[in-house]
Design a protein around this motif. Structure first.
Motif, PDB file in Angstrom:
ATOM      1  N   GLU A 409       0.817  -1.206   0.000  1.00  0.00           N
ATOM      2  CA  GLU A 409       0.000   0.000   0.000  1.00  0.00           C
ATOM      3  C   GLU A 409       0.860   1.270   0.000  1.00  0.00           C
ATOM      4  O   GLU A 409       0.518   2.267  -0.639  1.00  0.00           O
ATOM      5  CB  GLU A 409      -0.915   0.005   1.224  1.00  0.00           C
ATOM      6  N   ARG A 410       1.980   1.245   0.678  1.00  0.00           N
ATOM      7  CA  ARG A 410       2.793   2.449   0.794  1.00  0.00           C
ATOM      8  C   ARG A 410       3.878   2.532  -0.276  1.00  0.00           C
ATOM      9  O   ARG A 410       4.609   3.519  -0.348  1.00  0.00           O
ATOM     10  CB  ARG A 410       3.450   2.506   2.178  1.00  0.00           C
ATOM     11  N   SER A 411       3.966   1.524  -1.129  1.00  0.00           N
ATOM     12  CA  SER A 411       5.053   1.496  -2.106  1.00  0.00           C
ATOM     13  C   SER A 411       4.804   2.461  -3.258  1.00  0.00           C
ATOM     14  O   SER A 411       3.709   2.521  -3.828  1.00  0.00           O
ATOM     15  CB  SER A 411       5.219   0.086  -2.671  1.00  0.00           C
ATOM     16  N   ILE A 412       5.826   3.203  -3.629  1.00  0.00           N
ATOM     17  CA  ILE A 412       5.772   4.075  -4.800  1.00  0.00           C
ATOM     18  C   ILE A 412       5.737   3.220  -6.075  1.00  0.00           C
ATOM     19  O   ILE A 412       5.166   3.616  -7.096  1.00  0.00           O
ATOM     20  CB  ILE A 412       6.998   5.012  -4.831  1.00  0.00           C
ATOM     21  N   ALA A 413       6.355   2.035  -5.994  1.00  0.00           N
ATOM     22  CA  ALA A 413       6.451   1.167  -7.168  1.00  0.00           C
ATOM     23  C   ALA A 413       5.099   0.681  -7.643  1.00  0.00           C
ATOM     24  O   ALA A 413       4.971   0.169  -8.757  1.00  0.00           O
ATOM     25  CB  ALA A 413       7.351  -0.038  -6.854  1.00  0.00           C
ATOM     26  N   LEU A 414       4.067   0.860  -6.830  1.00  0.00           N
ATOM     27  CA  LEU A 414       2.725   0.423  -7.216  1.00  0.00           C
ATOM     28  C   LEU A 414       2.255   1.132  -8.488  1.00  0.00           C
ATOM     29  O   LEU A 414       1.409   0.623  -9.227  1.00  0.00           O
ATOM     30  CB  LEU A 414       1.743   0.708  -6.075  1.00  0.00           C
ATOM     31  N   VAL A 415       2.834   2.291  -8.754  1.00  0.00           N
ATOM     32  CA  VAL A 415       2.428   3.063  -9.927  1.00  0.00           C
ATOM     33  C   VAL A 415       2.755   2.337 -11.223  1.00  0.00           C
ATOM     34  O   VAL A 415       2.165   2.628 -12.276  1.00  0.00           O
ATOM     35  CB  VAL A 415       3.096   4.462  -9.900  1.00  0.00           C
ATOM     36  N   THR A 416       3.681   1.396 -11.186  1.00  0.00           N
ATOM     37  CA  THR A 416       4.038   0.648 -12.387  1.00  0.00           C
ATOM     38  C   THR A 416       2.820  -0.036 -12.997  1.00  0.00           C
ATOM     39  O   THR A 416       2.684  -0.116 -14.222  1.00  0.00           O
ATOM     40  CB  THR A 416       5.109  -0.419 -12.057  1.00  0.00           C
ATOM     41  N   ALA A 417       1.925  -0.509 -12.128  1.00  0.00           N
ATOM     42  CA  ALA A 417       0.726  -1.192 -12.620  1.00  0.00           C
ATOM     43  C   ALA A 417      -0.197  -0.256 -13.387  1.00  0.00           C
ATOM     44  O   ALA A 417      -1.063  -0.706 -14.152  1.00  0.00           O
ATOM     45  CB  ALA A 417      -0.024  -1.819 -11.449  1.00  0.00           C
ATOM     46  N   LEU A 418      -0.036   1.081 -13.212  1.00  0.00           N
ATOM     47  CA  LEU A 418      -0.918   2.063 -13.871  1.00  0.00           C
ATOM     48  C   LEU A 418      -0.337   2.578 -15.184  1.00  0.00           C
ATOM     49  O   LEU A 418      -0.998   3.342 -15.891  1.00  0.00           O
ATOM     50  CB  LEU A 418      -1.179   3.230 -12.916  1.00  0.00           C
ATOM     51  N   ASN A 419       0.887   2.176 -15.509  1.00  0.00           N
ATOM     52  CA  ASN A 419       1.530   2.633 -16.740  1.00  0.00           C
ATOM     53  C   ASN A 419       0.649   2.480 -17.972  1.00  0.00           C
ATOM     54  O   ASN A 419       0.517   3.409 -18.775  1.00  0.00           O
ATOM     55  CB  ASN A 419       2.838   1.875 -16.973  1.00  0.00           C
ATOM     56  N   PRO A 420       0.027   1.302 -18.173  1.00  0.00           N
ATOM     57  CA  PRO A 420      -0.770   1.122 -19.395  1.00  0.00           C
ATOM     58  C   PRO A 420      -1.980   2.048 -19.461  1.00  0.00           C
ATOM     59  O   PRO A 420      -2.536   2.254 -20.536  1.00  0.00           O
ATOM     60  CB  PRO A 420      -1.211  -0.352 -19.316  1.00  0.00           C
ATOM     61  N   VAL A 421      -2.416   2.599 -18.301  1.00  0.00           N
ATOM     62  CA  VAL A 421      -3.613   3.433 -18.266  1.00  0.00           C
ATOM     63  C   VAL A 421      -3.273   4.923 -18.326  1.00  0.00           C
ATOM     64  O   VAL A 421      -3.821   5.675 -19.138  1.00  0.00           O
ATOM     65  CB  VAL A 421      -4.450   3.130 -17.003  1.00  0.00           C
ATOM     66  N   ILE A 422      -2.360   5.378 -17.482  1.00  0.00           N
ATOM     67  CA  ILE A 422      -2.081   6.820 -17.394  1.00  0.00           C
ATOM     68  C   ILE A 422      -0.809   7.220 -18.123  1.00  0.00           C
ATOM     69  O   ILE A 422      -0.509   8.418 -18.256  1.00  0.00           O
ATOM     70  CB  ILE A 422      -2.004   7.282 -15.925  1.00  0.00           C
ATOM     71  N   GLY A 423      -0.058   6.242 -18.607  1.00  0.00           N
ATOM     72  CA  GLY A 423       1.159   6.552 -19.355  1.00  0.00           C
ATOM     73  C   GLY A 423       2.372   6.716 -18.456  1.00  0.00           C
ATOM     74  O   GLY A 423       2.262   7.057 -17.273  1.00  0.00           O
ATOM     75  N   TYR A 424       3.546   6.502 -19.040  1.00  0.00           N
ATOM     76  CA  TYR A 424       4.801   6.518 -18.273  1.00  0.00           C
ATOM     77  C   TYR A 424       5.089   7.901 -17.705  1.00  0.00           C
ATOM     78  O   TYR A 424       5.540   8.031 -16.563  1.00  0.00           O
ATOM     79  CB  TYR A 424       5.952   6.069 -19.173  1.00  0.00           C
ATOM     80  N   LYS A 425       4.812   8.977 -18.495  1.00  0.00           N
ATOM     81  CA  LYS A 425       5.121  10.324 -18.025  1.00  0.00           C
ATOM     82  C   LYS A 425       4.294  10.681 -16.804  1.00  0.00           C
ATOM     83  O   LYS A 425       4.816  11.194 -15.799  1.00  0.00           O
ATOM     84  CB  LYS A 425       4.883  11.331 -19.148  1.00  0.00           C
ATOM     85  N   ASN A 426       2.973  10.439 -16.882  1.00  0.00           N
ATOM     86  CA  ASN A 426       2.111  10.724 -15.738  1.00  0.00           C
ATOM     87  C   ASN A 426       2.487   9.853 -14.537  1.00  0.00           C
ATOM     88  O   ASN A 426       2.478  10.315 -13.393  1.00  0.00           O
ATOM     89  CB  ASN A 426       0.642  10.483 -16.093  1.00  0.00           C
ATOM     90  N   ALA A 427       2.802   8.580 -14.810  1.00  0.00           N
ATOM     91  CA  ALA A 427       3.160   7.660 -13.726  1.00  0.00           C
ATOM     92  C   ALA A 427       4.412   8.140 -13.008  1.00  0.00           C
ATOM     93  O   ALA A 427       4.513   8.080 -11.778  1.00  0.00           O
ATOM     94  CB  ALA A 427       3.366   6.246 -14.272  1.00  0.00           C
TER      95      ALA A 427
END
Length: 476
Positions: A409-427
């Motif tokens: 829950e506290r990991s910043i790396a969790l954003v990797t799972a959102l790459n396909p949705v919000i894009g690498y730049k936003n992530a």
């Protein structure tokens, strides 16, 4: 053996002259001199029962072959076979007293076997120890043989036995990891690369890798065993078969296969086989591979259980003893630590075996005793290490689910799972903001309106985080 204490002796002689041998000893003058000469490690060859049993099997096979060829009287054959069976039944092992590391390419070991088997066979014939006029260690027990084919053949047979013992121990450890993988299948956690937060996985996935690594190494060990089953019995001194009957090697092989139950084969070129130790180098390399991966696994267990409060603290190793003489309540990961140390020893043994194999000259390698000592230590310690790790550590490991959830829950790396949705730049921007403000990825994504709460919840479902998903792609 610290010393030979007795009050009665018998006289035996060799090329150096007469010596007094303890009257009740099954060994003879050659063994006695070797025992005196090689006070090196304090580890006698009897410490390796697989080797002693293998030597007895070779001597029995030789006796059967020579008798079938009409070269050894049936009565002497039967006595030698009975003596060899006594040794293989676990008797007389204490009479194999020469040091594991010795000069002479293993001659002292072969002589020790000849004398013990001979003197026990003499008793089966109704004679006393040392009455070699009726049955002789070299003339009869060693008939059509040389140390140079007996010793390497016995080493290979003993290695086959050791492989089976190690495979059984590895199977126990593999099963222990596999059971934990199933037990932890529903526990989600954060994976790590280079000790930094990576992406989510299950604790079950993490533990399954340890089971798979063991299974792979077991397969490599079985493959290498094929090379070890190729022997040079019948080569005698250098591979030419001097002093042996032309049919001896084939008949001895047939007997040895039956006695040991091993699918042994005669080397196609006995001159080459007598000088080459490549198979021992290869088997040692596989043992090193096993040790490397066991040690890596134990490093992981120590990291995952570190703390219990100031470290990773994701799993708990079973406490087996107090960890400190000064810090009350401290418990250390002593079982993984001992397996790490076994691995370090195996690495060193592999280096020793490599140098010893390379140091052979012309038609013989004189350094097989140190190869044997190093190889058998690696086998025994790895076998014991696998069983100890399985029984005293892995089977009792428990997980800390709350800690596992917290790290995800506290990991910043969790954003990797959102790459396909919000894009690498936003992530990347979301990750930077979450880290700088000590907030969660969920909070920052929702605040920016990059996804709805429902979309975010779906994207960060635990099941969705630990396997490939087609439905996450396509949105810019």
């Amino acid at each position: 053996m610290d010393g030979i204490v007795t009050t009665t002796y018998r006289t035996e002689s060799d090329l150096l002259g007469e010596r007094q041998v303890p009257a009740d000893a099954y060994f003879g003058v050659h063994t006695l001199r070797a025992w005196e000469n090689f006070q090196i490690t304090g580890t006698p060859i009897s410490s390796w029962p697989e080797l002693i049993d293998a030597l007895a099997a070779v001597k029995q096979a030789a006796a059967e072959a020579n008798a079938e060829l009409g070269l050894l009287p049936p009565a002497l054959r039967d006595a030698i076979i009975a003596a060899c069976q006594d040794v293989r039944d676990g008797r007389l092992h204490d009479q194999f007293i020469v040091d594991t590391i010795q000069g002479g390419a293993g001659t002292s070991t072969n002589m020790n076997a000849n004398e013990v088997i001979c003197n026990r066979a003499l008793e089966h014939l109704g004679h006393g120890k040392g009455e070699y006029a009726y049955l002789h260690p070299n003339e009869h027990v060693n008939m059509a043989q040389s140390t140079n084919d007996v010793y390497p053949t016995a080493l290979r047979i003993a290695t086959c036995f050791a492989i089976e013992h190690l495979l059984k121990a590895m199977a126990v450890l593999r099963l222990a990891f596999d059971e934990k993988a199933k037990e932890f299948a529903g526990l989600y956690k954060l994976g790590r690369t280079q000790l930094q937060d990576a992406v989510p996985m299950t604790l079950g996935q993490e533990f399954s890798t340890y089971a798979v690594m063991l299974e792979e190494d077991m397969a490599r060990l079985r493959e290498t065993a094929t090379l070890i089953r190729e022997i040079n019995l019948g080569a005698t001194a250098i591979g030419t078969g001097i002093t042996a009957h032309p049919d001896y090697a084939a008949k001895a092989l047939t007997a040895l296969r039956r006695i040991t139950g091993l699918d042994l084969a005669l080397a196609p070129n006995l001159v080459e086989a007598t000088q080459d130790c490549g198979a021992f180098v290869q088997i040692s390399g596989v043992l090193k591979r096993i040790a490397v991966k066991l040690s890596k696994t134990c490093n992981d267990l120590r990291l995952l259980s570190s703390g219990p409060r100031a470290g990773f603290g994701e799993i708990n190793l079973p406490p087996v003893q107090a960890g400190s003489s000064i810090m009350p309540g401290k418990v250390n990961p002593v079982i993984p630590e001992v397996v790490n140390q076994i691995a370090f020893e195996v690495f060193g043994n592999d280096t020793t075996i490599t140098f010893a194999a390379e140091a052979g000259q012309l038609q013989l390698n004189a350094f097989e005793p140190v190869i044997a000592a190093s190889l058998f230590r690696s086998f025994r310690h790895l076998t014991n290490g696998c069983l100890t790790l399985a029984q005293k550590c892995v089977s009792g490991i428990t997980a800390n689910p709350e800690r596992l959830r917290e790290t995800i829950e506290r990991s910043i790396a969790l954003v990797t799972a959102l790459n396909p949705v919000i894009g690498y730049k936003n992530a990347t921007s979301v990750a930077a903001q979450a880290y700088a403000e000590n907030r969660t990825i969920r909070e920052v994504v929702l605040e920016r309106g990059l996804m709805t709460a429902q979309e975010l919840e779906e994207a960060l479902r635990p099941e969705a985080l630990t396997q490939p998903r087609a439905d996450m792609h396509g949105k810019p």
